[in-house]
Design a protein around this motif. Structure first.
Motif, short mmCIF file in Angstrom:
data_model
loop_
_atom_site.label_atom_id
_atom_site.label_comp_id
_atom_site.label_asym_id
_atom_site.label_seq_id
_atom_site.Cartn_x
_atom_site.Cartn_y
_atom_site.Cartn_z
N MET A 82 38.63 46.35 46.99
CA MET A 82 40.04 46.53 46.78
C MET A 82 40.83 46.01 47.97
SD MET A 82 43.05 48.97 46.62
CE MET A 82 42.69 49.48 48.20
N LEU A 83 40.34 46.35 49.15
CA LEU A 83 41.02 45.92 50.37
C LEU A 83 41.17 44.41 50.41
CD1 LEU A 83 42.10 47.20 52.98
CD2 LEU A 83 39.88 46.84 53.98
N SER A 87 35.61 49.96 35.08
CA SER A 87 36.52 49.40 34.07
C SER A 87 37.97 49.45 34.54
CB SER A 87 36.37 50.15 32.75
OG SER A 87 36.96 51.42 32.84
N PHE A 88 38.72 48.50 34.02
CA PHE A 88 40.16 48.44 34.28
C PHE A 88 40.82 49.74 33.82
CE2 PHE A 88 44.25 47.70 32.14
CZ PHE A 88 45.02 47.31 33.21
N SER A 89 40.41 50.23 32.63
CA SER A 89 41.05 51.43 32.07
C SER A 89 40.79 52.66 32.94
CB SER A 89 40.61 51.66 30.63
OG SER A 89 39.21 51.82 30.56
N THR A 90 39.63 52.72 33.59
CA THR A 90 39.34 53.85 34.48
C THR A 90 40.30 53.86 35.66
OG1 THR A 90 37.02 53.86 33.86
CG2 THR A 90 37.58 54.91 35.95
N THR A 113 40.97 42.43 38.76
CA THR A 113 40.11 41.87 39.81
C THR A 113 39.49 42.99 40.63
OG1 THR A 113 41.53 39.91 39.91
CG2 THR A 113 40.05 40.29 41.78
N VAL A 114 40.27 44.00 40.96
CA VAL A 114 39.75 45.15 41.70
C VAL A 114 38.64 45.82 40.90
CG1 VAL A 114 40.30 47.45 42.61
CG2 VAL A 114 41.90 45.55 42.98
N ALA A 115 38.89 46.04 39.62
CA ALA A 115 37.91 46.70 38.75
C ALA A 115 36.61 45.89 38.68
CB ALA A 115 38.49 46.91 37.35
N ARG A 116 36.74 44.60 38.49
CA ARG A 116 35.56 43.73 38.40
C ARG A 116 34.74 43.79 39.70
NH1 ARG A 116 38.04 39.57 36.88
NH2 ARG A 116 38.29 38.51 38.87
N ARG A 117 35.40 43.70 40.83
CA ARG A 117 34.69 43.74 42.11
C ARG A 117 34.08 45.11 42.41
NH1 ARG A 117 37.99 39.86 46.28
NH2 ARG A 117 37.88 38.02 44.97
N ALA A 118 34.73 46.16 41.91
CA ALA A 118 34.22 47.52 42.13
C ALA A 118 33.17 47.91 41.10
CB ALA A 118 35.37 48.52 42.09
N GLY A 119 33.04 47.12 40.06
CA GLY A 119 32.06 47.42 39.02
C GLY A 119 32.46 48.58 38.13
#
Length: 186
Positions: free
Chosen positions: A1-2, A25-28, A17-23
């Motif tokens: 995220m940073l 979901s976007f909805s979470t 993009t944050v969700a993808r990198r963090a593994g």
């Protein structure tokens, strides 16, 4: 995220993009935070809370106001040097007006800590009592922000915290009571 929010313009960064990198979901992320602003503000609040604790710990046992303020400046510069993504977000990519409207901007524990130290300095006659305490704080925090931005801009040729003494000496001369006996020594 940073990395997502510190490496480009805030408006170009997105939660997907944050969700993808963090593994996750976007909805979470969206369910918990509601917007990318709230997501960033929540993490900034955590990171600045860590800085506040660090400053509070380091001030224990320091009696001299001058050395307390020197330490506060050094700790901030050191923290942003070692957490450059946070410094970039705070000072370079985050829209200030948006953050200022959020409760996390106030940073009450950190600001109260700083204001208490400055007020004691004014009460003891060391710091200029004719300047509102908040303005003294703004002056100090402005030095931190400008130092970080120019350190990044100049290519980080030397450590940011290693540069603390020169701006601190200038700061000290600017905020002390002119007739203060500690102006020259501390």
């Amino acid at each position: 995220m940073l990395e997502v929010f510190s490496s480009s313009d805030f408006h170009k960064a997105n939660i997907r993009t944050v969700a993808r990198r963090a593994g996750i979901s976007f909805s979470t992320i969206y369910h918990h935070y509601g917007s990318k602003e709230r997501l960033v503000f929540a993490f900034v609040d955590i990171w600045l809370g860590k800085l506040t604790l660090r400053i509070s710990d380091h001030l224990q046992g320091i009696e001299s106001l001058k050395e307390k303020l020197r330490k506060v400046l050094w700790l901030q510069l050191d923290y942003y040097e070692n957490n450059q993504g946070l410094g970039r977000i705070l000072f370079m990519t985050l829209p200030m007006q948006t953050w200022m409207a959020d409760r996390t901007f106030r940073q009450r524990p950190m600001i109260d800590l700083f204001l208490d130290v400055l007020r004691r300095g004014q009460q003891d006659g060391v710091l200029n009592p004719h300047v509102r305490t908040g303005i003294l704080l703004d002056f100090i925090l402005g030095i931190v922000q400008r130092s970080f931005c120019m350190w990044i801009n100049r290519g980080q040729k030397e450590g940011l915290a290693a540069q603390a003494n020169t701006p601190f000496d200038m700061l000290w001369r600017a905020i002390t009571t002119p007739e203060s006996p500690t102006l020259n020594g501390g």
